[in-house]
Write a protein that holds these residues in place. Structure first.
Motif, short mmCIF file in Angstrom:
data_model
loop_
_atom_site.label_atom_id
_atom_site.label_comp_id
_atom_site.label_asym_id
_atom_site.label_seq_id
_atom_site.Cartn_x
_atom_site.Cartn_y
_atom_site.Cartn_z
N GLY A 1 0.21 0.92 15.37
CA GLY A 1 -1.19 1.28 15.26
C GLY A 1 -1.46 2.38 14.24
O GLY A 1 -2.58 2.89 14.15
N GLU A 2 -0.47 2.72 13.44
CA GLU A 2 -0.62 3.78 12.43
C GLU A 2 -1.14 3.18 11.13
O GLU A 2 -0.74 2.10 10.72
CB GLU A 2 0.73 4.45 12.18
CG GLU A 2 1.40 4.92 13.45
CD GLU A 2 1.69 6.41 13.42
OE1 GLU A 2 1.57 7.03 12.36
OE2 GLU A 2 2.04 6.92 14.48
N ALA A 3 -2.06 3.91 10.49
CA ALA A 3 -2.60 3.47 9.20
C ALA A 3 -1.49 3.47 8.16
O ALA A 3 -0.67 4.39 8.09
CB ALA A 3 -3.74 4.38 8.77
N THR A 4 -1.45 2.41 7.36
CA THR A 4 -0.42 2.28 6.33
C THR A 4 -0.99 1.53 5.14
O THR A 4 -1.90 0.72 5.28
CB THR A 4 0.82 1.55 6.88
OG1 THR A 4 1.82 1.50 5.88
CG2 THR A 4 0.50 0.16 7.35
N GLY A 5 -0.47 1.78 3.97
CA GLY A 5 -0.88 1.03 2.78
C GLY A 5 -2.22 1.46 2.22
O GLY A 5 -2.81 2.45 2.63
N ALA A 6 -2.70 0.65 1.28
CA ALA A 6 -3.95 0.92 0.56
C ALA A 6 -5.15 0.60 1.44
O ALA A 6 -5.08 -0.26 2.33
CB ALA A 6 -4.00 0.09 -0.71
N TYR A 7 -6.26 1.28 1.18
CA TYR A 7 -7.52 0.94 1.84
C TYR A 7 -7.91 -0.47 1.44
O TYR A 7 -7.68 -0.89 0.31
CB TYR A 7 -8.62 1.92 1.44
CG TYR A 7 -8.50 3.25 2.15
CD1 TYR A 7 -9.13 3.45 3.37
CD2 TYR A 7 -7.75 4.28 1.61
CE1 TYR A 7 -9.02 4.66 4.03
CE2 TYR A 7 -7.62 5.49 2.26
CZ TYR A 7 -8.26 5.68 3.47
OH TYR A 7 -8.15 6.87 4.12
N ARG A 8 -8.48 -1.22 2.40
CA ARG A 8 -8.87 -2.60 2.17
C ARG A 8 -10.24 -2.87 2.77
O ARG A 8 -10.68 -2.18 3.68
CB ARG A 8 -7.85 -3.56 2.79
CG ARG A 8 -6.48 -3.43 2.14
CD ARG A 8 -5.47 -4.39 2.76
NE ARG A 8 -4.22 -4.32 2.02
CZ ARG A 8 -3.96 -5.02 0.92
NH1 ARG A 8 -4.84 -5.86 0.45
NH2 ARG A 8 -2.80 -4.89 0.31
N ARG B 1 -11.02 0.24 5.44
CA ARG B 1 -10.03 0.98 6.22
C ARG B 1 -8.64 0.58 5.78
O ARG B 1 -8.45 -0.41 5.08
CB ARG B 1 -10.20 0.74 7.72
CG ARG B 1 -9.91 -0.69 8.15
CD ARG B 1 -9.94 -0.83 9.66
NE ARG B 1 -9.70 -2.18 10.07
CZ ARG B 1 -8.51 -2.77 10.13
NH1 ARG B 1 -7.43 -2.11 9.82
NH2 ARG B 1 -8.39 -4.02 10.52
N ARG B 2 -7.67 1.37 6.19
CA ARG B 2 -6.27 1.05 5.91
C ARG B 2 -5.75 0.12 6.99
O ARG B 2 -6.14 0.24 8.16
CB ARG B 2 -5.45 2.33 5.85
CG ARG B 2 -5.84 3.19 4.65
CD ARG B 2 -5.21 4.53 4.66
NE ARG B 2 -3.76 4.42 4.56
CZ ARG B 2 -2.93 5.42 4.82
NH1 ARG B 2 -3.38 6.60 5.21
NH2 ARG B 2 -1.64 5.26 4.70
N PRO B 3 -4.88 -0.81 6.65
CA PRO B 3 -4.29 -1.68 7.67
C PRO B 3 -3.44 -0.86 8.64
O PRO B 3 -3.01 0.26 8.32
CB PRO B 3 -3.42 -2.66 6.88
CG PRO B 3 -3.40 -2.20 5.48
CD PRO B 3 -4.40 -1.11 5.31
N ARG B 4 -3.18 -1.40 9.80
CA ARG B 4 -2.38 -0.72 10.81
C ARG B 4 -1.05 -1.44 11.00
O ARG B 4 -0.98 -2.66 10.95
CB ARG B 4 -3.13 -0.70 12.14
CG ARG B 4 -4.53 -0.12 12.03
CD ARG B 4 -4.57 1.22 12.67
NE ARG B 4 -5.88 1.83 12.46
CZ ARG B 4 -6.02 3.10 12.17
NH1 ARG B 4 -4.98 3.88 12.07
NH2 ARG B 4 -7.21 3.60 12.00
N ASP B 5 -0.01 -0.65 11.23
CA ASP B 5 1.30 -1.25 11.49
C ASP B 5 1.43 -1.57 12.98
O ASP B 5 0.48 -1.42 13.74
CB ASP B 5 2.44 -0.34 10.99
CG ASP B 5 2.51 1.00 11.71
OD1 ASP B 5 1.89 1.16 12.80
OD2 ASP B 5 3.19 1.90 11.19
N ALA B 6 2.60 -2.00 13.42
CA ALA B 6 2.83 -2.41 14.81
C ALA B 6 2.59 -1.26 15.79
O ALA B 6 2.25 -1.50 16.95
CB ALA B 6 4.25 -2.95 14.97
#
Length: 181
Positions: free
Chosen positions: A18-25, A11-16
């Motif tokens: 709760g929105e998906a951001t960055g590369a899938y990990r 999944r993609r990490p979440r920002d503060a």
């Protein structure tokens, strides 16, 4: 499938917010692992990451074949830190354009590619985060001479020009260039 069957989740990490951001990990499924963001590996194949191996990350490569032809000038091998900020098309344009004049006086094409990736990471994260950036350019034809004179601009289209050339390699950026190997 391999990662899910081993207890991992992609999944993609979440920002503060709760929105998906960055590369899938790749993450562990336990609430503690998800909360810690561990291992949070941005690839499904890696060498030596024991924690990620338990989640289905493998050291077995995904192998393809390409017989170099007359039109193939070079091959680029680079870390995910390069590919996260430079598209394959931009990397090819930068390296192909390097046969002409560039603002990266004194650097090899691989050094110029890693320096560009480093600058893009700094611009993206306001200089807070820079991932590993390493590259090798394998010249399949006669490589261009090392550009020592600088130039009026970067050839090659989509890559964004930087305001000035770096005085040398950026600390932490490692690269090398293999000629006719």
């Amino acid at each position: 499938q391999r990662i899910g069957a081993s207890g991992g989740v992609v999944r993609r990490p979440r920002d503060a917010r709760g929105e998906a951001t960055g590369a899938y990990r790749v993450y562990g499924r336990s609430p503690a692992a998800v909360a810690a963001g561990s291992p949070g590996l941005a690839m499904s194949r890696a060498l030596g990451d024991v924690a990620a191996q338990a989640l289905g990350v493998t050291h077995t490569p995904d192998v393809g074949a390409h017989a170099p032809g007359e039109g193939d000038l070079f091959a680029i091998l680079a870390t995910d830190g390069v590919w996260d900020v430079i598209s394959p098309a931009d990397a090819v344009a930068l390296v192909a354009g390097y046969r002409g004049s560039t603002p990266w006086a004194g650097l090899s094409a691989a050094d110029a590619l890693t320096a560009e990736a480093h600058e893009r990471w700094k611009a993206r994260s306001h200089e807070a985060i820079v991932d590993d950036v390493a590259a090798v350019v394998l010249w399949l034809s006669e490589p261009p001479p090392l550009n020592v004179g600088g130039g009026a601009g970067r050839a090659g289209g989509g890559a964004a020009a930087l305001p000035h050339p770096p005085p040398g390699l950026i600390p932490g950026a490692r690269s090398c260039e293999a000629a006719n190997a």
